[in-house]
Design a protein around this motif. Structure first.
Motif, PDB file in Angstrom:
ATOM      1  N   MET A   5      18.454 -16.990   5.158  1.00  0.00           N
ATOM      2  CA  MET A   5      19.001 -18.312   5.462  1.00  0.00           C
ATOM      3  C   MET A   5      17.990 -19.413   5.148  1.00  0.00           C
ATOM      4  O   MET A   5      18.330 -20.444   4.551  1.00  0.00           O
ATOM      5  CB  MET A   5      19.417 -18.388   6.937  1.00  0.00           C
ATOM      6  N   PHE A   6      16.739 -19.173   5.516  1.00  0.00           N
ATOM      7  CA  PHE A   6      15.746 -20.226   5.338  1.00  0.00           C
ATOM      8  C   PHE A   6      15.405 -20.411   3.862  1.00  0.00           C
ATOM      9  O   PHE A   6      15.225 -21.542   3.398  1.00  0.00           O
ATOM     10  CB  PHE A   6      14.486 -19.901   6.139  1.00  0.00           C
ATOM     11  N   VAL A   7      15.307 -19.317   3.127  1.00  0.00           N
ATOM     12  CA  VAL A   7      15.066 -19.433   1.688  1.00  0.00           C
ATOM     13  C   VAL A   7      16.222 -20.182   1.024  1.00  0.00           C
ATOM     14  O   VAL A   7      16.015 -21.036   0.144  1.00  0.00           O
ATOM     15  CB  VAL A   7      14.870 -18.041   1.045  1.00  0.00           C
ATOM     16  N   GLY A   8      17.449 -19.882   1.446  1.00  0.00           N
ATOM     17  CA  GLY A   8      18.603 -20.601   0.917  1.00  0.00           C
ATOM     18  C   GLY A   8      18.502 -22.097   1.181  1.00  0.00           C
ATOM     19  O   GLY A   8      18.805 -22.917   0.307  1.00  0.00           O
ATOM     20  N   MET A   9      18.049 -22.470   2.366  1.00  0.00           N
ATOM     21  CA  MET A   9      17.890 -23.880   2.706  1.00  0.00           C
ATOM     22  C   MET A   9      16.810 -24.531   1.847  1.00  0.00           C
ATOM     23  O   MET A   9      16.966 -25.650   1.344  1.00  0.00           O
ATOM     24  CB  MET A   9      17.536 -24.021   4.183  1.00  0.00           C
ATOM     25  N   VAL A  10      15.684 -23.814   1.661  1.00  0.00           N
ATOM     26  CA  VAL A  10      14.579 -24.368   0.880  1.00  0.00           C
ATOM     27  C   VAL A  10      14.987 -24.550  -0.578  1.00  0.00           C
ATOM     28  O   VAL A  10      14.660 -25.571  -1.208  1.00  0.00           O
ATOM     29  CB  VAL A  10      13.329 -23.467   1.002  1.00  0.00           C
ATOM     30  N   VAL A  11      15.693 -23.563  -1.137  1.00  0.00           N
ATOM     31  CA  VAL A  11      16.158 -23.667  -2.523  1.00  0.00           C
ATOM     32  C   VAL A  11      17.047 -24.896  -2.686  1.00  0.00           C
ATOM     33  O   VAL A  11      16.925 -25.655  -3.667  1.00  0.00           O
ATOM     34  CB  VAL A  11      16.913 -22.385  -2.944  1.00  0.00           C
ATOM     35  N   ARG A  12      17.939 -25.115  -1.731  1.00  0.00           N
ATOM     36  CA  ARG A  12      18.791 -26.312  -1.805  1.00  0.00           C
ATOM     37  C   ARG A  12      17.952 -27.579  -1.669  1.00  0.00           C
ATOM     38  O   ARG A  12      18.199 -28.575  -2.366  1.00  0.00           O
ATOM     39  CB  ARG A  12      19.845 -26.262  -0.681  1.00  0.00           C
ATOM     40  N   ALA A  13      16.937 -27.548  -0.814  1.00  0.00           N
ATOM     41  CA  ALA A  13      16.126 -28.740  -0.568  1.00  0.00           C
ATOM     42  C   ALA A  13      15.336 -29.151  -1.807  1.00  0.00           C
ATOM     43  O   ALA A  13      15.256 -30.341  -2.143  1.00  0.00           O
ATOM     44  CB  ALA A  13      15.184 -28.499   0.603  1.00  0.00           C
ATOM     45  N   VAL A  14      14.730 -28.180  -2.506  1.00  0.00           N
ATOM     46  CA  VAL A  14      13.880 -28.532  -3.654  1.00  0.00           C
ATOM     47  C   VAL A  14      14.690 -29.011  -4.858  1.00  0.00           C
ATOM     48  O   VAL A  14      14.115 -29.554  -5.807  1.00  0.00           O
ATOM     49  CB  VAL A  14      12.983 -27.338  -4.066  1.00  0.00           C
ATOM     50  N   THR A  15      16.002 -28.819  -4.833  1.00  0.00           N
ATOM     51  CA  THR A  15      16.843 -29.296  -5.934  1.00  0.00           C
ATOM     52  C   THR A  15      17.414 -30.690  -5.657  1.00  0.00           C
ATOM     53  O   THR A  15      18.131 -31.234  -6.509  1.00  0.00           O
ATOM     54  CB  THR A  15      18.010 -28.322  -6.182  1.00  0.00           C
ATOM     55  N   LEU A  16      17.087 -31.275  -4.506  1.00  0.00           N
ATOM     56  CA  LEU A  16      17.608 -32.596  -4.165  1.00  0.00           C
ATOM     57  C   LEU A  16      16.872 -33.684  -4.941  1.00  0.00           C
ATOM     58  O   LEU A  16      15.682 -33.560  -5.223  1.00  0.00           O
ATOM     59  CB  LEU A  16      17.433 -32.855  -2.662  1.00  0.00           C
ATOM     60  N   PRO A  17      17.551 -34.780  -5.277  1.00  0.00           N
ATOM     61  CA  PRO A  17      16.866 -35.929  -5.886  1.00  0.00           C
ATOM     62  C   PRO A  17      15.782 -36.458  -4.942  1.00  0.00           C
ATOM     63  O   PRO A  17      16.023 -36.640  -3.756  1.00  0.00           O
ATOM     64  CB  PRO A  17      17.987 -36.956  -6.074  1.00  0.00           C
ATOM     65  N   GLY A  18      14.585 -36.668  -5.464  1.00  0.00           N
ATOM     66  CA  GLY A  18      13.490 -37.164  -4.629  1.00  0.00           C
ATOM     67  C   GLY A  18      12.646 -36.076  -4.018  1.00  0.00           C
ATOM     68  O   GLY A  18      11.645 -36.373  -3.360  1.00  0.00           O
ATOM     69  N   PRO A  58      19.668 -34.314  10.818  1.00  0.00           N
ATOM     70  CA  PRO A  58      21.070 -34.733  10.802  1.00  0.00           C
ATOM     71  C   PRO A  58      21.321 -35.942   9.911  1.00  0.00           C
ATOM     72  O   PRO A  58      22.386 -36.040   9.276  1.00  0.00           O
ATOM     73  CB  PRO A  58      21.341 -35.063  12.278  1.00  0.00           C
ATOM     74  N   GLN A  59      20.346 -36.865   9.836  1.00  0.00           N
ATOM     75  CA  GLN A  59      20.506 -37.994   8.915  1.00  0.00           C
ATOM     76  C   GLN A  59      20.610 -37.496   7.477  1.00  0.00           C
ATOM     77  O   GLN A  59      21.438 -37.975   6.689  1.00  0.00           O
ATOM     78  CB  GLN A  59      19.316 -38.954   9.048  1.00  0.00           C
ATOM     79  N   VAL A  60      19.759 -36.535   7.124  1.00  0.00           N
ATOM     80  CA  VAL A  60      19.778 -35.971   5.774  1.00  0.00           C
ATOM     81  C   VAL A  60      21.105 -35.269   5.509  1.00  0.00           C
ATOM     82  O   VAL A  60      21.697 -35.407   4.429  1.00  0.00           O
ATOM     83  CB  VAL A  60      18.604 -34.990   5.590  1.00  0.00           C
ATOM     84  N   ILE A  61      21.576 -34.516   6.492  1.00  0.00           N
ATOM     85  CA  ILE A  61      22.829 -33.774   6.343  1.00  0.00           C
ATOM     86  C   ILE A  61      23.991 -34.724   6.061  1.00  0.00           C
ATOM     87  O   ILE A  61      24.889 -34.421   5.272  1.00  0.00           O
ATOM     88  CB  ILE A  61      23.098 -32.936   7.611  1.00  0.00           C
ATOM     89  N   SER A  62      23.960 -35.878   6.694  1.00  0.00           N
ATOM     90  CA  SER A  62      25.018 -36.865   6.475  1.00  0.00           C
ATOM     91  C   SER A  62      24.957 -37.483   5.082  1.00  0.00           C
ATOM     92  O   SER A  62      25.974 -37.921   4.540  1.00  0.00           O
ATOM     93  CB  SER A  62      24.919 -37.983   7.525  1.00  0.00           C
ATOM     94  N   LEU A  63      23.770 -37.516   4.469  1.00  0.00           N
ATOM     95  CA  LEU A  63      23.597 -38.173   3.182  1.00  0.00           C
ATOM     96  C   LEU A  63      23.804 -37.251   1.982  1.00  0.00           C
ATOM     97  O   LEU A  63      24.260 -37.685   0.936  1.00  0.00           O
ATOM     98  CB  LEU A  63      22.184 -38.777   3.088  1.00  0.00           C
ATOM     99  N   MET A  64      23.468 -35.965   2.121  1.00  0.00           N
ATOM    100  CA  MET A  64      23.407 -35.086   0.957  1.00  0.00           C
ATOM    101  C   MET A  64      24.740 -34.398   0.669  1.00  0.00           C
ATOM    102  O   MET A  64      25.521 -34.132   1.589  1.00  0.00           O
ATOM    103  CB  MET A  64      22.320 -34.022   1.154  1.00  0.00           C
ATOM    104  N   PRO A  65      24.999 -34.098  -0.599  1.00  0.00           N
ATOM    105  CA  PRO A  65      26.189 -33.301  -0.945  1.00  0.00           C
ATOM    106  C   PRO A  65      26.048 -31.889  -0.361  1.00  0.00           C
ATOM    107  O   PRO A  65      24.969 -31.299  -0.390  1.00  0.00           O
ATOM    108  CB  PRO A  65      26.154 -33.264  -2.475  1.00  0.00           C
TER     109      PRO A  65
END
Length: 536
Positions: free
Chosen positions: A195-208, A315-322
């Motif tokens: 689960m955590f690796v999945g979250m990190v993979v999604r995080a590093v592909t975000l703009p910024g 939660p702020q990030v969750i509201s902003l990201m696809p």
């Protein structure tokens, strides 16, 4: 003397070395890895912080992990029993460590309950446009810290999830070391990692994300000349690895006699640190995305560590990201799993001590501890004053109680009882690859000095400035008061007679040395020479 089955039954054991490793890693990987390490690294030199962090890992983390394991594996008991077996007058230290764990589990469980609730909140984005107001207002109904008092009104949205968490962990504890703890970690840790690796993979592909990673890793070399940065590195390692306050001592006591201590300590220590580094990558990739969306630098963001990071910033990030809902489920699911694996290790310290002191069965001890802890936990921390009390108790118990426990342990075991050569010999006798003379040097001299400096600086700052903006009486009552209660409780429990004596125990002999030098020329209260020796 009691003749109940619990007294005569063989001591529980891990079914395998891997089961022990997973349990130790599960204990080490907790909430602090996810919400404390990234912020500490960022504010203490960024990439440069990894240098003192690595030094602290080797000179404190591995050193005291082995110290705990040698004590637990050699003397094979709960923390109070182990210290009593070294000398009867040392028993209060064991109960002080049990008390630390009990204090922590009462508030640690409520953070797990918050995490579980936020898995559901992530799906609906229940916090709307104001995550901070939702967390402290709608969810916690928090009383302002300046108005903190004894307790507040029960908050149903916290109370019932907390009850569910306590029911679950009590069931795990009642199933035993192999049937409960070991099986749970074999399921939860791989799940957590995926689960955590999945979250990190999604995080590093975000703009910024690159901007965030640059903020995390860019070294500020001047920070290495700041003693406080080195103190913070030792503090992070010390607290993260769960050493010197009963957990690893208790876990090691369930190892079979034929164990491989030294190499295993490096596996556990580096697994924990690898997860922390992974957490830093995931957290700062996410913060970089948030900063880019707001058009500001990462350094201008607030809430980069602690509960605010987890329950407001994310939660702020969750509201902003696809795809934010899935990201939220992965993040809060990881937080819940990490919290539970650490929580059960803390509870095991208390359960093992109660089981041994009062000669009760595993189920009875687990239910008794779970019930008492759940009552204290819900009464204190599921109320509108809960976060205030949690913040104060956590600060004093962790930053003073745990460090003081480590220093006193070294003084009693090394300087008074002079057991360091025995523990060193035991480690090398039960390791495929032993440790050299560097280990006793750091265990007995260098690292205790660092810990003493940490403790002195912490106490001085609290005495001069207090903590937070809480009323002084509140800090005194729940900060210093918690420590005073732990000390008083350790004395009282030491005075209660053992229903089944733990004194009639002698560890297995070590080739080439006297296993009991202390009893021959020190205090006559020490263990008798006629006590039965444990075999391998």
């Amino acid at each position: 003397m009691s003749t109940s089955s619990s007294a005569s039954a063989p001591r529980e054991q891990w079914q395998s070395q891997m089961g022990f490793i997973l349990a130790a890693v599960g204990s080490a990987i907790g909430l602090g890895n996810i919400w404390r390490f990234p912020g500490v690294a960022y504010t203490n030199g960024g990439g440069a912080f990894l240098i003192p962090y690595l030094v602290a890992l080797l000179t404190a983390g591995v050193v005291y992990l082995l110290f705990d394991w040698a004590l637990g594996h050699r003397y094979r008991g709960s923390a109070p029993a182990i210290f009593r077996r070294i000398h009867p007058r040392f028993e209060p230290l064991g109960w002080f460590q049990v008390g630390i764990c009990f204090a922590i589990i009462t508030y640690y469980a409520v953070i797990v309950a918050w995490s579980v609730r936020y898995i559901g909140f992530s799906m609906s984005r229940a916090w709307g446009d104001d995550p901070a107001g939702f967390f402290t207002g709608d969810f916690l109904r928090l009383i302002p810290s300046a108005d903190a008092h004894i307790t507040g009104s029960p908050v149903p949205g916290v109370f019932w999830p907390l009850v569910a968490v306590w029911a679950f962990v009590t069931l795990i504890m009642a199933l035993g070391v192999a049937g409960g703890l070991e099986k749970m970690n074999k399921i939860f840790l791989p799940t957590l990692l995926v689960m955590f690796v999945g979250m990190v993979v999604r995080a590093v592909t975000l703009p910024g994300a690159v901007q965030g990673l640059n903020s995390f890793f860019t070294p500020d070399w001047s920070a290495l000349t700041d003693p406080q940065v080195w103190v913070q590195a030792y503090a992070q390692i010390f607290f993260s690895l769960s050493v010197m306050f009963g957990i690893m001592v208790t876990y090691a006591s369930y190892l079979p006699r034929r164990a491989n201590l030294a190499p295993t300590s490096f596996v556990v220590a580096f697994s924990n640190s690898s997860f922390e580094l992974l957490a830093g990558i995931g957290v700062f990739s996410t913060l970089g995305f948030m900063a880019a969306r707001q058009g500001i630098a990462v350094s201008e963001l607030e809430g980069i560590t602690g509960p605010i990071l987890s329950f407001v910033t994310f939660p702020q990030v969750i509201s902003l990201m696809p795809g934010g809902q899935l990201f939220g489920v992965l993040f809060f699911g990881s937080l819940s799993l990490a919290g539970i694996t650490s929580l059960v290790s803390l509870i095991q310290v208390v359960t093992a001590a109660v089981q041994e002191k009062f000669d009760t069965g595993r189920t009875a001890s687990s239910v008794a501890v779970g019930l008492v802890a759940a009552l204290a936990s819900t009464w204190l921390y599921s109320t509108s004053n809960g976060l205030n009390m949690l913040d104060v108790v956590d600060n004093y118990v962790n930053n003073i109680g745990v460090v003081a426990s480590a220093i006193v342990t070294v003084v009693l075991v090394v300087l008074v009882a002079r057991r360091l050569p025995e523990l060193h010999h035991h480690i090398n006798d039960h390791s495929a690859q032993g440790v050299g003379k560097w280990w006793p040097l750091f265990a007995a001299v260098i690292t205790p000095i660092v810990l003493a400096v940490m403790l002195a600086l912490t106490i001085l700052e609290l005495l001069q400035k207090g903590y937070g903006d809480y009323p002084s009486w509140f800090n005194n009552a729940f900060g210093w008061g918690s420590l005073g209660t732990l000390i008083l409780g350790s004395i009282i429990f030491s005075l209660i007679p053992w229903r089944s004596s733990v004194d009639h125990f002698r560890p297995a002999e070590l080739a080439g040395m006297d296993p009991h030098p202390y009893e021959h020329h020190q205090n006559p209260d020490a263990l008798t020479a006629t006590a039965p020796q444990e075999t391998r």
